[in-house]
Structures are given as C-alpha cells and as structure tokens.
Design a protein around this motif. Structure first.
Motif, PDB file in Angstrom:
ATOM      1  N   VAL A   1     -11.662  -3.658  -8.914  1.00 18.84           N
ATOM      2  CA  VAL A   1     -12.877  -3.687  -8.853  1.00 18.84           C
ATOM      3  C   VAL A   1     -13.772  -2.653  -9.539  1.00 18.84           C
ATOM      4  O   VAL A   1     -14.631  -2.653 -10.432  1.00 18.84           O
ATOM      5  CB  VAL A   1     -13.564  -3.856  -7.342  1.00 18.84           C
ATOM      6  CG1 VAL A   1     -14.992  -3.515  -7.394  1.00 18.84           C
ATOM      7  CG2 VAL A   1     -13.140  -5.246  -6.871  1.00 18.84           C
ATOM      8  N   SER A   2     -13.170  -1.341  -9.385  1.00 20.12           N
ATOM      9  CA  SER A   2     -13.672  -0.084 -10.218  1.00 20.12           C
ATOM     10  C   SER A   2     -13.366  -0.276 -11.634  1.00 20.12           C
ATOM     11  O   SER A   2     -14.123  -0.005 -12.434  1.00 20.12           O
ATOM     12  CB  SER A   2     -12.945   1.188  -9.516  1.00 20.12           C
ATOM     13  OG  SER A   2     -13.284   1.381  -8.347  1.00 20.12           O
ATOM     14  N   ARG A   3     -12.226  -0.867 -12.048  1.00 25.00           N
ATOM     15  CA  ARG A   3     -12.028  -0.901 -13.392  1.00 25.00           C
ATOM     16  C   ARG A   3     -13.262  -1.893 -13.972  1.00 25.00           C
ATOM     17  O   ARG A   3     -13.732  -1.518 -15.144  1.00 25.00           O
ATOM     18  CB  ARG A   3     -10.640  -1.414 -13.621  1.00 25.00           C
ATOM     19  CG  ARG A   3     -10.276  -1.389 -15.098  1.00 25.00           C
ATOM     20  CD  ARG A   3      -8.932  -1.722 -15.438  1.00 25.00           C
ATOM     21  NE  ARG A   3      -8.479  -1.637 -16.842  1.00 25.00           N
ATOM     22  CZ  ARG A   3      -7.579  -2.309 -17.449  1.00 25.00           C
ATOM     23  NH1 ARG A   3      -6.916  -3.390 -16.640  1.00 25.00           N
ATOM     24  NH2 ARG A   3      -7.395  -2.281 -18.712  1.00 25.00           N
TER      25      ARG A   3
ATOM     26  N   LYS B   1      -3.568   3.950  -7.798  1.00 20.41           N
ATOM     27  CA  LYS B   1      -3.413   5.126  -6.704  1.00 20.41           C
ATOM     28  C   LYS B   1      -2.138   5.136  -6.197  1.00 20.41           C
ATOM     29  O   LYS B   1      -1.680   3.974  -5.384  1.00 20.41           O
ATOM     30  CB  LYS B   1      -4.709   5.097  -5.624  1.00 20.41           C
ATOM     31  CG  LYS B   1      -4.394   6.008  -4.650  1.00 20.41           C
ATOM     32  CD  LYS B   1      -5.587   5.827  -3.485  1.00 20.41           C
ATOM     33  CE  LYS B   1      -5.297   7.060  -2.429  1.00 20.41           C
ATOM     34  NZ  LYS B   1      -5.231   6.494  -1.002  1.00 20.41           N
TER      35      LYS B   1
ATOM     36  N   TYR C   1       1.913   1.294  -4.129  1.00 20.14           N
ATOM     37  CA  TYR C   1       0.639   1.874  -4.750  1.00 20.14           C
ATOM     38  C   TYR C   1      -0.528   0.668  -4.640  1.00 20.14           C
ATOM     39  O   TYR C   1      -0.292  -0.333  -3.940  1.00 20.14           O
ATOM     40  CB  TYR C   1       0.748   1.837  -6.083  1.00 20.14           C
ATOM     41  CG  TYR C   1       1.017   0.443  -7.114  1.00 20.14           C
ATOM     42  CD1 TYR C   1       0.234  -0.072  -7.609  1.00 20.14           C
ATOM     43  CD2 TYR C   1       2.317   0.048  -7.182  1.00 20.14           C
ATOM     44  CE1 TYR C   1       0.319  -1.614  -8.198  1.00 20.14           C
ATOM     45  CE2 TYR C   1       2.716  -0.959  -7.636  1.00 20.14           C
ATOM     46  CZ  TYR C   1       1.712  -1.800  -8.272  1.00 20.14           C
ATOM     47  OH  TYR C   1       1.969  -2.942  -8.671  1.00 20.14           O
ATOM     48  N   GLU C   2      -1.790   1.312  -5.037  1.00 21.60           N
ATOM     49  CA  GLU C   2      -3.109   0.334  -4.906  1.00 21.60           C
ATOM     50  C   GLU C   2      -3.605   0.338  -6.295  1.00 21.60           C
ATOM     51  O   GLU C   2      -3.707   1.455  -6.687  1.00 21.60           O
ATOM     52  CB  GLU C   2      -3.805   0.601  -3.885  1.00 21.60           C
ATOM     53  CG  GLU C   2      -3.171   0.430  -2.537  1.00 21.60           C
ATOM     54  CD  GLU C   2      -4.352   0.977  -1.491  1.00 21.60           C
ATOM     55  OE1 GLU C   2      -5.139  -0.190  -0.951  1.00 21.60           O
ATOM     56  OE2 GLU C   2      -4.168   1.810  -0.749  1.00 21.60           O
ATOM     57  N   TYR C   3      -3.773  -0.957  -6.791  1.00 19.63           N
ATOM     58  CA  TYR C   3      -4.672  -0.949  -8.024  1.00 19.63           C
ATOM     59  C   TYR C   3      -5.959  -1.557  -7.758  1.00 19.63           C
ATOM     60  O   TYR C   3      -6.416  -2.365  -7.054  1.00 19.63           O
ATOM     61  CB  TYR C   3      -3.985  -2.128  -8.930  1.00 19.63           C
ATOM     62  CG  TYR C   3      -4.719  -2.667 -10.074  1.00 19.63           C
ATOM     63  CD1 TYR C   3      -5.158  -1.547 -11.020  1.00 19.63           C
ATOM     64  CD2 TYR C   3      -5.181  -4.083 -10.498  1.00 19.63           C
ATOM     65  CE1 TYR C   3      -5.755  -2.121 -12.077  1.00 19.63           C
ATOM     66  CE2 TYR C   3      -5.817  -4.185 -11.411  1.00 19.63           C
ATOM     67  CZ  TYR C   3      -6.236  -3.442 -12.249  1.00 19.63           C
ATOM     68  OH  TYR C   3      -6.838  -3.869 -13.375  1.00 19.63           O
ATOM     69  N   ASP C   4      -6.995  -0.641  -8.336  1.00 17.73           N
ATOM     70  CA  ASP C   4      -8.268  -0.834  -7.869  1.00 17.73           C
ATOM     71  C   ASP C   4      -9.083  -1.646  -9.153  1.00 17.73           C
ATOM     72  O   ASP C   4      -9.753  -1.014 -10.084  1.00 17.73           O
ATOM     73  CB  ASP C   4      -9.045   0.488  -7.855  1.00 17.73           C
ATOM     74  CG  ASP C   4     -10.413   0.252  -7.297  1.00 17.73           C
ATOM     75  OD1 ASP C   4     -11.098  -0.866  -7.303  1.00 17.73           O
ATOM     76  OD2 ASP C   4     -10.918   1.353  -7.011  1.00 17.73           O
TER      77      ASP C   4
ATOM     78  N   GLN D   1       0.898  -1.200   0.013  1.00 15.87           N
ATOM     79  CA  GLN D   1       0.165  -0.084  -0.196  1.00 15.87           C
ATOM     80  C   GLN D   1       0.929   1.146   0.055  1.00 15.87           C
ATOM     81  O   GLN D   1       0.323   2.327  -0.373  1.00 15.87           O
ATOM     82  CB  GLN D   1      -0.988  -0.099   1.317  1.00 15.87           C
ATOM     83  CG  GLN D   1      -2.024  -1.038   1.082  1.00 15.87           C
ATOM     84  CD  GLN D   1      -2.776  -0.972   2.432  1.00 15.87           C
ATOM     85  OE1 GLN D   1      -2.121  -1.201   3.490  1.00 15.87           O
ATOM     86  NE2 GLN D   1      -4.240  -0.909   2.488  1.00 15.87           N
TER      87      GLN D   1
ATOM     88  N   ARG E   1     -15.987  -2.680 -12.895  1.00 13.96           N
ATOM     89  CA  ARG E   1     -17.359  -1.889 -12.984  1.00 13.96           C
ATOM     90  C   ARG E   1     -17.423  -0.852 -14.014  1.00 13.96           C
ATOM     91  O   ARG E   1     -18.403  -0.942 -14.660  1.00 13.96           O
ATOM     92  CB  ARG E   1     -17.580  -1.294 -11.661  1.00 13.96           C
ATOM     93  CG  ARG E   1     -18.855  -0.499 -11.415  1.00 13.96           C
ATOM     94  CD  ARG E   1     -18.959   0.560 -10.390  1.00 13.96           C
ATOM     95  NE  ARG E   1     -18.007   1.569 -10.766  1.00 13.96           N
ATOM     96  CZ  ARG E   1     -17.052   1.977  -9.783  1.00 13.96           C
ATOM     97  NH1 ARG E   1     -16.931   1.670  -8.644  1.00 13.96           N
ATOM     98  NH2 ARG E   1     -16.308   3.032 -10.163  1.00 13.96           N
TER      99      ARG E   1
ATOM    100  N   TYR F   1      -6.508   3.647 -12.852  1.00 14.67           N
ATOM    101  CA  TYR F   1      -7.009   2.854 -11.814  1.00 14.67           C
ATOM    102  C   TYR F   1      -5.899   2.610 -10.591  1.00 14.67           C
ATOM    103  O   TYR F   1      -6.107   1.552  -9.709  1.00 14.67           O
ATOM    104  CB  TYR F   1      -7.628   1.380 -12.151  1.00 14.67           C
ATOM    105  CG  TYR F   1      -8.755   1.818 -12.950  1.00 14.67           C
ATOM    106  CD1 TYR F   1     -10.211   2.051 -12.303  1.00 14.67           C
ATOM    107  CD2 TYR F   1      -8.617   1.977 -14.317  1.00 14.67           C
ATOM    108  CE1 TYR F   1     -11.104   2.359 -13.196  1.00 14.67           C
ATOM    109  CE2 TYR F   1      -9.886   2.173 -15.182  1.00 14.67           C
ATOM    110  CZ  TYR F   1     -11.251   2.571 -14.420  1.00 14.67           C
ATOM    111  OH  TYR F   1     -12.187   2.858 -15.346  1.00 14.67           O
TER     112      TYR F   1
END
Length: 176
Positions: free
Chosen positions: A75-77, A96, A70-73, A67, A79, A94
C-alpha cells in the motif's frame, strides 16, 4: 558455557539440562507453564548469562507466522508511486524485516524468544516449521534467501491456553 541458575532465576536441574541440550543441539526449546511462572524470564536470563542479545517476538491472536519473517507494505509503495516518491522502484524499500530475519542476520548468536505461541492461530507453529528447521526463508518480492549466519537459541513459551480452551469446549459439547 553451560546455563546455570542466576542471582534472580533459580532453575531446576531438569530445566538446566533441557536448556543446555537445546543450546548444544541447536534446536528450539518449548517451555510450557502457567502465566507468571518465569518462562519469559528464563529467556532473558539465558541471554544475559551468555552475554548476548535477546530478540523477543510477542505473539497475539492476530499474529501470522509470515510476520516473523518480514512484511511487505504494498500500500505504501502504491501511494509513493502515485506521489512520485524517489526509490519506489526498489521493492526492498518496502520490506520490513521480522523477528526471525533479525535473529538470522544478527552479528552474533542471539536468543530468540517466541513468547506465548499458544495465542496464535492453530496453524501458526506448523507455518514456521520449515524456516526454523532450515534456518532460512525466501523473500519472494526481492528473490533473496535469508539464511541464519549463526543459529539463534530459540525459546518458545506456551501458557497452554488453547489446550485448556479445547478441553473446556469438549466438556461443554460432548460428542454423542
């Protein structure tokens, strides 16, 4: 510029020497002590005395070393891809950046405070060794390597909570 005591922080000669050695040698400095003894304040005062930015990474029991990078999202991608959102094909949208990324890519040398590292999992410090030593890390999703433009001054604090707990456990459950 050497770190000295400030109007709101009085440092011992040994502490000033340790801080200045860490700055010159560009190595992380681990500060241990009881809660409330000024470990975090030291990083704040150091950043102020060097007229630079302080980046603080507060560690919790659930914090993972990755963390800080970085963090890769995903789930948002996913969606967004189902909703037909524009830009979903660019994975960088995506990602952060974490506190290490922020410190590595700052325009000037910053002070990075990794606060209360002892709250994290026992493997947490080991998981960051390579990144802190090399001052770089790889972002697998984009294939890029993030390198420190200028080595941040790294202050790591510890309240010795886990070592106290381990001593308590050892006393409560002695080996036979």
């Amino acid at each position: 510029m050497a770190f000295e005591s400030t109007s709101s922080y009085i440092a011992t000669d040994a502490l000033k020497q340790a801080v200045n050695a860490a700055v010159v040698l560009e190595r992380p400095l681990l500060i241990k002590g009881e809660p409330g003894t000024g470990k975090t304040l030291l990083a704040e005062e150091l950043a102020e005395s060097l007229n630079t930015q302080l980046i603080t990474w507060h560690i919790k029991s659930s914090t993972k070393a990755a963390q800080g990078l970085y963090e890769y999202d995903a789930v948002s991608r996913l969606r967004d891809s189902q909703l037909g959102v524009e830009g979903v094909e660019n994975v960088a949208n995506y990602i952060k950046p974490g506190k290490l990324w922020e410190a590595f890519t700052a325009n000037q040398r910053v002070v990075l405070l990794i606060d209360e590292i002892d709250k994290a999992d026992i493997e947490f410090p080991n998981d960051l060794l390579q990144e802190l030593d090399r001052m770089e890390f790889h972002v697998y999703e984009t294939g890029e390597t993030i390198r420190a433009e200028q080595r941040p001054i790294i202050i790591i604090t510890s309240n010795n909570e886990k070592s106290c707990r381990m001593r308590s456990y050892a006393a409560a459950f002695p080996l036979h």
